[in-house]
Design a protein around this motif. Structure first.
Motif, mmCIF file in Angstrom:
data_model
loop_
_atom_site.group_PDB
_atom_site.id
_atom_site.type_symbol
_atom_site.label_atom_id
_atom_site.label_comp_id
_atom_site.label_asym_id
_atom_site.label_seq_id
_atom_site.Cartn_x
_atom_site.Cartn_y
_atom_site.Cartn_z
ATOM 1 N N THR A 1 7.830 -1.924 -18.017
ATOM 2 C CA THR A 1 8.686 -0.834 -18.511
ATOM 3 C C THR A 1 7.973 0.511 -18.516
ATOM 4 N N GLU A 2 6.646 0.504 -18.475
ATOM 5 C CA GLU A 2 5.893 1.750 -18.479
ATOM 6 C C GLU A 2 5.281 1.962 -17.098
ATOM 7 N N PHE A 3 5.759 2.973 -16.424
ATOM 8 C CA PHE A 3 5.222 3.264 -15.099
ATOM 9 C C PHE A 3 5.478 4.722 -14.761
ATOM 10 N N ARG A 4 4.711 5.223 -13.828
ATOM 11 C CA ARG A 4 4.832 6.603 -13.376
ATOM 12 C C ARG A 4 5.982 6.715 -12.375
ATOM 13 N N TYR A 5 6.919 7.608 -12.653
ATOM 14 C CA TYR A 5 8.035 7.805 -11.725
ATOM 15 C C TYR A 5 7.618 8.776 -10.632
ATOM 16 N N THR A 6 7.879 8.421 -9.412
ATOM 17 C CA THR A 6 7.611 9.305 -8.278
ATOM 18 C C THR A 6 8.838 9.333 -7.376
ATOM 19 N N GLN A 7 8.958 10.405 -6.637
ATOM 20 C CA GLN A 7 10.071 10.556 -5.699
ATOM 21 C C GLN A 7 9.895 9.584 -4.531
ATOM 22 N N GLY A 8 10.921 8.787 -4.248
ATOM 23 C CA GLY A 8 10.838 7.861 -3.132
ATOM 24 C C GLY A 8 10.878 8.584 -1.795
ATOM 25 N N HIS A 9 10.386 7.925 -0.774
ATOM 26 C CA HIS A 9 10.388 8.527 0.568
ATOM 27 C C HIS A 9 10.580 7.442 1.618
ATOM 28 N N GLY A 10 10.864 7.879 2.825
ATOM 29 C CA GLY A 10 10.986 6.961 3.948
ATOM 30 C C GLY A 10 12.424 6.770 4.402
ATOM 31 N N ARG A 11 12.601 5.884 5.329
ATOM 32 C CA ARG A 11 13.913 5.641 5.922
ATOM 33 C C ARG A 11 14.771 4.750 5.017
ATOM 34 N N HIS B 1 18.698 0.875 -2.134
ATOM 35 C CA HIS B 1 17.353 1.122 -1.605
ATOM 36 C C HIS B 1 16.419 1.668 -2.680
ATOM 37 N N PRO B 2 16.033 0.852 -3.670
ATOM 38 C CA PRO B 2 15.010 1.289 -4.620
ATOM 39 C C PRO B 2 13.664 1.407 -3.913
ATOM 40 N N THR B 3 12.699 2.011 -4.577
ATOM 41 C CA THR B 3 11.354 2.042 -4.000
ATOM 42 C C THR B 3 10.679 0.680 -4.198
ATOM 43 N N LYS B 4 9.637 0.464 -3.455
ATOM 44 C CA LYS B 4 8.886 -0.782 -3.600
ATOM 45 C C LYS B 4 8.367 -0.942 -5.029
ATOM 46 N N GLN B 5 7.893 0.167 -5.618
ATOM 47 C CA GLN B 5 7.369 0.103 -6.984
ATOM 48 C C GLN B 5 8.468 -0.260 -7.974
ATOM 49 N N SER C 1 0.830 -1.214 0.000
ATOM 50 C CA SER C 1 0.000 0.000 0.000
ATOM 51 C C SER C 1 0.861 1.259 0.000
ATOM 52 N N THR C 2 2.199 1.079 0.026
ATOM 53 C CA THR C 2 3.122 2.222 0.041
ATOM 54 C C THR C 2 4.176 2.034 -1.054
ATOM 55 N N PRO C 3 3.779 2.098 -2.314
ATOM 56 C CA PRO C 3 4.704 1.786 -3.413
ATOM 57 C C PRO C 3 5.887 2.741 -3.548
ATOM 58 N N ASP C 4 5.772 3.962 -3.034
ATOM 59 C CA ASP C 4 6.844 4.944 -3.186
ATOM 60 C C ASP C 4 7.845 4.917 -2.027
ATOM 61 N N GLN C 5 7.663 3.986 -1.114
ATOM 62 C CA GLN C 5 8.561 3.876 0.035
ATOM 63 C C GLN C 5 9.837 3.113 -0.349
ATOM 64 N N PHE C 6 10.986 3.590 0.158
ATOM 65 C CA PHE C 6 12.239 2.869 -0.070
ATOM 66 C C PHE C 6 12.192 1.503 0.622
ATOM 67 N N VAL C 7 12.802 0.501 -0.007
ATOM 68 C CA VAL C 7 12.868 -0.813 0.636
ATOM 69 C C VAL C 7 14.158 -0.936 1.441
ATOM 70 N N ASN C 8 14.071 -1.752 2.479
ATOM 71 C CA ASN C 8 15.234 -2.099 3.307
ATOM 72 C C ASN C 8 15.248 -3.620 3.443
ATOM 73 N N HIS C 9 15.535 -4.271 2.329
ATOM 74 C CA HIS C 9 15.486 -5.723 2.267
ATOM 75 C C HIS C 9 16.880 -6.325 2.409
ATOM 76 N N VAL C 10 16.911 -7.611 2.679
ATOM 77 C CA VAL C 10 18.174 -8.340 2.718
ATOM 78 C C VAL C 10 17.908 -9.756 2.226
ATOM 79 N N HIS C 11 18.840 -10.281 1.450
ATOM 80 C CA HIS C 11 18.729 -11.655 0.957
ATOM 81 C C HIS C 11 19.239 -12.599 2.040
ATOM 82 N N TYR C 12 18.526 -13.722 2.207
ATOM 83 C CA TYR C 12 18.923 -14.644 3.273
ATOM 84 C C TYR C 12 20.360 -15.137 3.110
ATOM 85 N N GLU C 13 20.842 -15.227 1.855
ATOM 86 C CA GLU C 13 22.213 -15.701 1.665
ATOM 87 C C GLU C 13 23.230 -14.747 2.291
#
Length: 256
Positions: free
Chosen positions: A222-232, A208-212, A170-182
């Motif tokens: 390949t076609e999507f609306r670019y928005t400024q990312g936000h969050g931690r 830290h790309p956005t969720k989108q 529900s927050t596609p413009d939020q930066f991700v903070n993911h990690v791969h289990y490896e």
């Protein structure tokens, strides 16, 4: 050959056990006899035990293999939504289970300890009053009893069957903070080999790309609306420099 104990052999714990088994003797704990039997068929020594949230049980006996273990990894999931009393009971019971263990010890914690603020956050960026009290409570409870504790604050767990584009956001413009289990497994292994203790590290992929952006890449859009990312953005520079470690999977868009 070192002996490694993994308390909580769920999704992450099992990935860790599978990676470490050729090099180490692995002892595990799980919550059901059925899962214990499965782990034993995979070649792991296993015990079925429930760590009660309802009360502290002084009747807990210490792990029978404790004296043989060189390292213990606590990978028991806990949520910031769980009340303090339940967390206290669960982790006091784990403390009884590992008794007076004085060798290398890891706690798999979470970046959920940090608030949702518009900034880059390292391990020392914020004071304790800004951290989530429930997660901080667990870290301090274990640290106070076992000062040699390594605390790994993990980002969102991804890789294998966990592909972010399969989930709704529900927050596609939020930066991700993911990690791969490896990367978690490889960092833990390197810390074991270097006998590192008493450290607290953020374990998060450096990019830290956005969720989108993650969803678009993984679905080939390949076609999507670019928005400024936000969050931690949770920064892992300390672990990269201190251990040191270069992430095998730095870009969450291409996790597999």
């Amino acid at each position: 050959m070192k002996n490694i104990g993994i308390i909580g052999c769920g999704w992450l714990g099992l990935h860790m056990a599978k990676h470490l088994l050729p090099k180490y003797k692995i002892y595990t704990s799980t919550t059901t006899p059925r899962k214990r039997a499965e782990l034993e068929t995979m070649g792991y020594d296993s015990i079925a035990i429930q760590f009660s949230d309802n009360e502290i049980l002084q009747t807990y006996k210490s792990w029978k293999v404790l004296e043989y273990l060189d390292t213990i990894v606590i990978s028991v999931p806990f949520s910031k939504r769980t009340d303090i009393k339940s967390l206290q009971n669960r982790f006091e019971n784990i403390g009884l289970f590992i008794n007076d263990f004085d060798k290398q010890l890891f706690l798999m914690s979470s970046i959920g300890i940090y608030p949702q603020v518009q900034m880059e956050i390292g391990e020392e960026t914020l004071d304790e009053q800004s951290l989530h009290p429930n997660i901080l409570f667990v870290e301090q409870l274990i640290k106070n009893k076992f000062p040699q504790l390594n605390i790994l604050r993990l980002g969102g767990l991804m890789g294998g069957d966990r592909i972010f584009s399969n989930y709704h956001t529900s927050t596609p413009d939020q930066f991700v903070n993911h990690v791969h289990y490896e990367d978690i497994v490889l960092i833990t292994e390197k810390m074991i080999d270097k006998r590192i203790h008493s450290k607290t590290y953020n374990i998060v992929a450096p990019e830290h790309p956005t969720k989108q952006e993650v969803v678009n890449y993984q679905k080939g859009l390949t076609e999507f609306r670019y928005t400024q990312g936000h969050g931690r953005k949770i920064i892992s520079t300390l672990s990269e420099q201190d251990i040191p470690y270069q992430y095998l999977h730095p870009d969450p868009r291409i996790f597999k």
